[in-house]
Design a protein around this motif. Structure first.
Motif, PDB file in Angstrom:
ATOM      1  N   MET A  58      10.543  16.312  21.125  1.00 17.01           N
ATOM      2  CA  MET A  58       9.832  15.153  21.657  1.00 17.01           C
ATOM      3  C   MET A  58      10.699  13.898  21.598  1.00 17.01           C
ATOM      4  N   GLY A  59      11.851  13.999  20.938  1.00 17.90           N
ATOM      5  CA  GLY A  59      12.687  12.820  20.760  1.00 17.90           C
ATOM      6  C   GLY A  59      12.120  11.858  19.733  1.00 17.90           C
ATOM      7  N   ILE A  95      20.129  19.033  23.022  1.00 17.80           N
ATOM      8  CA  ILE A  95      18.949  19.564  23.683  1.00 17.80           C
ATOM      9  C   ILE A  95      19.020  19.140  25.139  1.00 17.80           C
ATOM     10  N   ILE A  96      18.973  20.123  26.027  1.00 18.02           N
ATOM     11  CA  ILE A  96      19.052  19.792  27.447  1.00 18.02           C
ATOM     12  C   ILE A  96      17.714  20.125  28.093  1.00 18.02           C
ATOM     13  N   PHE A  97      17.082  19.090  28.660  1.00 11.99           N
ATOM     14  CA  PHE A  97      15.763  19.227  29.253  1.00 11.99           C
ATOM     15  C   PHE A  97      15.847  18.786  30.694  1.00 11.99           C
ATOM     16  N   LYS A 145      19.166  17.490  31.716  1.00 11.96           N
ATOM     17  CA  LYS A 145      19.703  16.252  31.149  1.00 11.96           C
ATOM     18  C   LYS A 145      19.651  16.339  29.630  1.00 11.96           C
ATOM     19  N   GLU A 146      20.631  15.726  29.001  1.00 11.41           N
ATOM     20  CA  GLU A 146      20.625  15.638  27.551  1.00 11.41           C
ATOM     21  C   GLU A 146      19.489  14.689  27.166  1.00 11.41           C
ATOM     22  N   ILE A 147      18.612  15.095  26.204  1.00  2.00           N
ATOM     23  CA  ILE A 147      17.361  14.350  26.072  1.00  2.00           C
ATOM     24  C   ILE A 147      17.536  12.902  25.640  1.00  2.00           C
ATOM     25  N   TYR A 148      18.533  12.578  24.830  1.00  2.00           N
ATOM     26  CA  TYR A 148      18.650  11.187  24.403  1.00  2.00           C
ATOM     27  C   TYR A 148      19.105  10.300  25.546  1.00  2.00           C
ATOM     28  N   LYS A 149      19.953  10.895  26.400  1.00  2.00           N
ATOM     29  CA  LYS A 149      20.383  10.164  27.577  1.00  2.00           C
ATOM     30  C   LYS A 149      19.198  10.006  28.517  1.00  2.00           C
ATOM     31  N   PHE A 150      18.427  11.076  28.642  1.00  2.00           N
ATOM     32  CA  PHE A 150      17.229  11.083  29.466  1.00  2.00           C
ATOM     33  C   PHE A 150      16.282   9.970  29.013  1.00  2.00           C
ATOM     34  N   MET A 151      16.068   9.918  27.683  1.00  2.00           N
ATOM     35  CA  MET A 151      15.147   8.936  27.144  1.00  2.00           C
ATOM     36  C   MET A 151      15.625   7.518  27.415  1.00  2.00           C
ATOM     37  N   LYS A 152      16.938   7.351  27.286  1.00  2.00           N
ATOM     38  CA  LYS A 152      17.514   6.025  27.473  1.00  2.00           C
ATOM     39  C   LYS A 152      17.408   5.590  28.936  1.00  2.00           C
ATOM     40  N   ARG A 170      12.669   6.477  30.021  1.00  2.00           N
ATOM     41  CA  ARG A 170      11.785   6.911  28.949  1.00  2.00           C
ATOM     42  C   ARG A 170      10.421   7.376  29.486  1.00  2.00           C
ATOM     43  N   LYS A 171       9.956   6.662  30.520  1.00  2.00           N
ATOM     44  CA  LYS A 171       8.643   6.977  31.083  1.00  2.00           C
ATOM     45  C   LYS A 171       8.626   8.392  31.661  1.00  2.00           C
ATOM     46  N   LEU A 172       9.652   8.700  32.416  1.00  2.00           N
ATOM     47  CA  LEU A 172       9.715  10.009  33.045  1.00  2.00           C
ATOM     48  C   LEU A 172       9.828  11.098  31.990  1.00  2.00           C
ATOM     49  N   PHE A 173      10.587  10.805  30.945  1.00  2.00           N
ATOM     50  CA  PHE A 173      10.764  11.777  29.864  1.00  2.00           C
ATOM     51  C   PHE A 173       9.430  12.065  29.186  1.00  2.00           C
TER      52      PHE A 173
END
Lengths: 533, 294
Positions: free
Chosen positions: A330-331, A340-342, A345-352, A355-358
């Motif tokens: 969940m980050g 972790i690739i979701f 995309k790598e999740i921390y990069k994704f979140m950055k 964040r909304k889409l993640f």
């Protein structure tokens, strides 16, 4: 074995006066226990099984009154006894083991003192000899190092050890009857099995009768020779354990048995596509324990790959790191190492980046539905909020969407639930709302963390059915975290077993159940009790 | 801050009749008041850091010595008030909690409400009127009497201590009462009470051994926190009863614009409240095994 009658309850009724009127908590209970016999009472929460057991020794809740009935213990009519005479029986002739040892032991008194209290009260023993008796009873319940345990406080022991202490306390005066009220519910499966075996051993060795109260039919079938089924304060059926499981008479018993077996149709099993949704690569998580410099490795080298639409199970005991894995996905906590690739995309990069889409794409359902819903907001408001954040819709459309959601999780009529507050709903309904909230963003992944652990058997089965239906209809990927292998067995195709932060075994469920490779998996499977079918 | 208040130390010094400007200026210089406020402050802080609280304007003695001499009566008064308040607070609180919402509970809680709504100084004066003026069985004020003096030292002190203790302790007692009651009722609803009952323990044992020990934990923290309030209450009480402690000293110092003494008192009092709170926290870890330090 002496087969004479030990306890005989006839037509017992105990009503409770509350502000909202009289609650018929115990409303017609008949029960017989012989010397040395292990008898079970099963029923769902609110069926009055715990209150029945407490009424035996007049441990009534506030406002409780015994309306009618007779309780014969050996040759004594318990209901006619005065409080002082009852106190002589409590703890010495009839003793209790309760559900949650961590709250039922006094946190500020030493273990030794709490056991000694019981002995001093009922037996004429010199203080010097007490130590010896306590040590012996602690050894009897399989606790090593009793000298240290006497000096410790409850919080210094593990849940299993605490429950052993409770049992030691219960047997310290050699009672004729032990009433065990959900005494393994709060424990891990392997610990549960040990405690049940211990009770069996004690009963055999000292010819002590045990009245086992539980919602878990598997536990009853493992331990008891005779079973009573309670529903709405009444004992509605009683039979020998084998007889009851093979040939239940009452409809309620049948439905209870069916939901406990949690058989879910495998026919609608769909074919999975091969698209990888999430890939976990060798992740690690370390915590520094507060107060010391010790490093706790909560998650060690975990790797996983999930396909779209899969229901994947993670099993393990408490402390095995399953919830930490969920938090990492969940980050909510940061990885110590790994990736972790979701959705590619790598999740921390994704979140950055977004964040909304993640958040929209990963949702979670928690164990305690009431705790995860805002008590001040109506169900409609809680669910609308999601649409306000993630979608650009006007109020009417939002309401329509929310009503659709409520329909999807089978809360009908949805209009009625829209304006209700969480406390007006039952546990099962609350969990349905929590699920509705999770699917409202049409996520790609839903993580359920012990989502049915606090629910009754029949409701549990319904919720699991609902989750399966949602998975089928929306093709959402699910990760189910549970300590209960029997749930995962029915829900998931693949299962990972976690032990001390590591995945010790991973694979197809049939493979794992029929041919477990790792020692821990074997232990876990053998400790999982099942209802004979 | 104090210097902003109307009134001037030098004016208090020379008296109503006034003095020549040259004499005033000399006094100002001797007391260090001729420098700017900022300079005075810096000098003062330097002194404090080296343990020197300065010299009193009025008494011409070092502030630390004055405070130390007057601290002991205050400590005695505080200790006896805490003892009095806690003792009766706990007893009545437990008594009320044995039967929540019963007659005894309601009466106890009304008494508590009454006690902590009463202004301290008023209660003190009423007690003086009843016990000292009307009945004449207890002394009106002070810490020792001239006549009895040496002969019955302890008895004399105790009779003087009684009324201020009741006055100061009653507010604390009322708070403790309500706190203990709530805390006891909570403890009695806990699961381990059912365990204790199922062992066959008597109600009295359950109350005092199982519930009270758990219920007292938050009360101890609470009393620690109340100490600050009690010290400020002591200022009033000491002046009502003429008790020669820090409170009375503070009042005198304020009226005389004795800046170093006022500052010194503030520092000592805030420091001691901080230290007491710290000690209570440490004490807590000994009483509650769950947060015992490793």
């Amino acid at each position: 074995m002496n087969n004479s009658k030990l306890l005989k309850i006839e037509n017992l009724r105990m009503y409770i006066d509350t502000y909202e009127g009289v609650v018929k908590a115990v409303d017609g209970v008949d029960l017989n226990i012989n010397h040395g016999e292990i008898v079970g009472i099963v029923g769902e929460s609110g069926s009055g099984k715990s209150l029945t057991s407490r009424t035996i020794l007049k441990l009534l809740p506030e406002g409780g009154k015994i309306i009618s009935g007779k309780i014969q213990f050996k040759n004594i009519d318990l209901l006619s006894l005065k409080e002082k005479e009852l106190r002589n029986i409590r703890g010495s002739k009839i003793s209790f083991i309760f559900q949650n040892p961590s709250t039922f032991l006094n946190p500020v008194l030493k273990i030794g003192d709490q056991i000694a209290e019981n002995i001093l009260l009922h037996q004429n023993i010199k203080k010097e000899k007490i130590q010896e008796i306590i040590i012996n009873s602690l050894l009897d319940v399989g606790l090593r190092n009793p000298k240290n345990i006497i000096k410790s406080y409850p919080h210094q022991l593990s849940g299993g050890m605490q429950q052993r202490v409770m049992i030691a306390m219960a047997i310290s005066c050699k009672p004729d009857l032990i009433i065990a009220d959900e005494c393994t519910t709060a424990l891990d499966v392997t610990t549960q099995l040990q405690i049940l075996d211990l009770l069996k051993k004690i009963s055999k060795k000292t010819n002590t009768a045990i009245l086992l109260i539980t919602h878990n039919l598997a536990v009853v079938s493992y331990l008891c020779s005779k079973v009573y089924v309670m529903h709405n304060g009444k004992t509605i059926e009683s039979a020998d354990s084998k007889e009851l499981f093979n040939n239940p008479k009452e409809n309620y018993t049948k439905s209870l048995l069916n939901s406990s077996k949690q058989k879910i149709n495998d026919k609608d099993e769909k074919k999975l596509n091969e698209n990888t949704l999430i890939e976990i690569n060798n992740i690690n998580k370390e915590f520094i324990l507060p107060g010391s410099k010790k490093l706790l490795r909560a998650v060690k080298n975990v790797s996983l790959k999930l396909s779209e639409g899969e229901i994947f199970g993670i099993a393990g005991e408490s402390g095995s790191g399953k919830t930490t894995v969920a938090n990492l996905l969940m980050g909510l906590t940061e990885l110590s190492s790994g990736k972790i690739i979701f959705l590619d995309k790598e999740i921390y990069k994704f979140m950055k980046d977004d964040r909304k889409l993640f958040r929209k794409n990963i949702q979670m359902v928690f164990q305690d539905p009431y705790g995860s819903l805002n008590p001040r907001k109506t169900i409609g408001e809680t669910l609308s909020l999601v649409f306000n954040i993630h979608f650009d819709l006007n109020q009417n459309d939002i309401k329509k969407k929310v009503l659709d959601l409520l329909k999807m999780v089978e809360l009908s009529p949805p209009e009625m639930f829209f304006d209700r507050h969480p406390h007006e709903l039952s546990g099962g309904q609350q969990q349905r709302v929590a699920i509705a909230r999770a699917i409202s963003t049409s996520p790609k992944l839903i993580i359920t963390d012990e989502a049915v652990a606090s629910l009754d058997m029949s409701i549990r089965a319904e919720i699991l059915k609902l989750l399966k239906k949602i998975n089928f209809e929306t093709n959402v990927t699910m990760i189910m975290i549970s300590h209960d292998l029997s749930i995962l067995k029915n829900m998931c195709k693949r299962i990972a077993i976690m032990y001390l932060g590591e995945i010790v075994e991973i694979g197809n469920k049939n493979e794992i159940f029929n041919n477990p490779k790792h020692d821990y998996t074997k232990k876990l499977i053998s400790a999982t009790l099942e209802i004979p079918s | 801050m104090i210097q902003l208040a109307p009134g001037d130390a030098v004016f208090m010094f020379v008296g109503e009749s006034g003095a020549s400007p040259e004499f005033e200026a000399e006094i100002r210089k001797r007391l260090g008041l001729d420098k700017s406020v900022l300079e005075q402050l810096i000098l003062y802080i330097k002194g404090v850091l080296t343990g020197d609280l300065g010299k009193s304007f009025v008494m011409n003695e070092s502030v630390s010595k004055i405070i130390w001499d007057r601290a002991i009566p205050t400590i005695i008064l505080m200790l006896s008030s805490i003892g009095f308040g806690t003792f009766f607070g706990i007893i009545i609180g437990v008594y009320a909690a044995t039967k929540p919402y019963s007659l005894r509970d309601n009466i106890s809680m009304i008494v508590a409400l009454f006690l902590y709504s009463l202004p301290n100084f008023w209660l003190g004066q009423m007690l003086i009127i009843v016990f000292s003026v009307n009945w004449g069985i207890l002394p009106v004020s002070g810490m020792e009497s001239m006549i009895l003096g040496e002969k019955n030292f302890m008895l004399d002190r105790l009779t003087h201590l009684l009324l201020p203790t009741i006055t100061l302790g009653s507010t604390l007692g009322a708070f403790v009462m309500r706190f203990v009651r709530a805390s006891m009722i909570e403890a009695l609803g806990q699961d381990y009470i059912i365990t204790a009952k199922s062992k066959g323990l008597s109600d009295r044992k359950i109350f005092f051994k199982h519930a009270l020990k758990n219920a007292l934990l938050p009360v101890i923290t609470y009393i620690g926190l109340r100490l600050g309030y009690m010290l400020s209450g002591a200022v009033v009480i000491e002046s009502v009863f003429g008790w020669p402690g820090l409170g009375l000293l503070m009042l005198d110092a304020l009226f005389e614009r004795d800046y170093p003494l006022i500052m010194g008192l503030f520092i000592v009092i805030s420091l001691s409240v901080t230290i007491i709170t710290f000690v209570v926290d440490i004490l807590y870890t000994y009483l509650d095994p769950r947060i015992r330090l490793k």
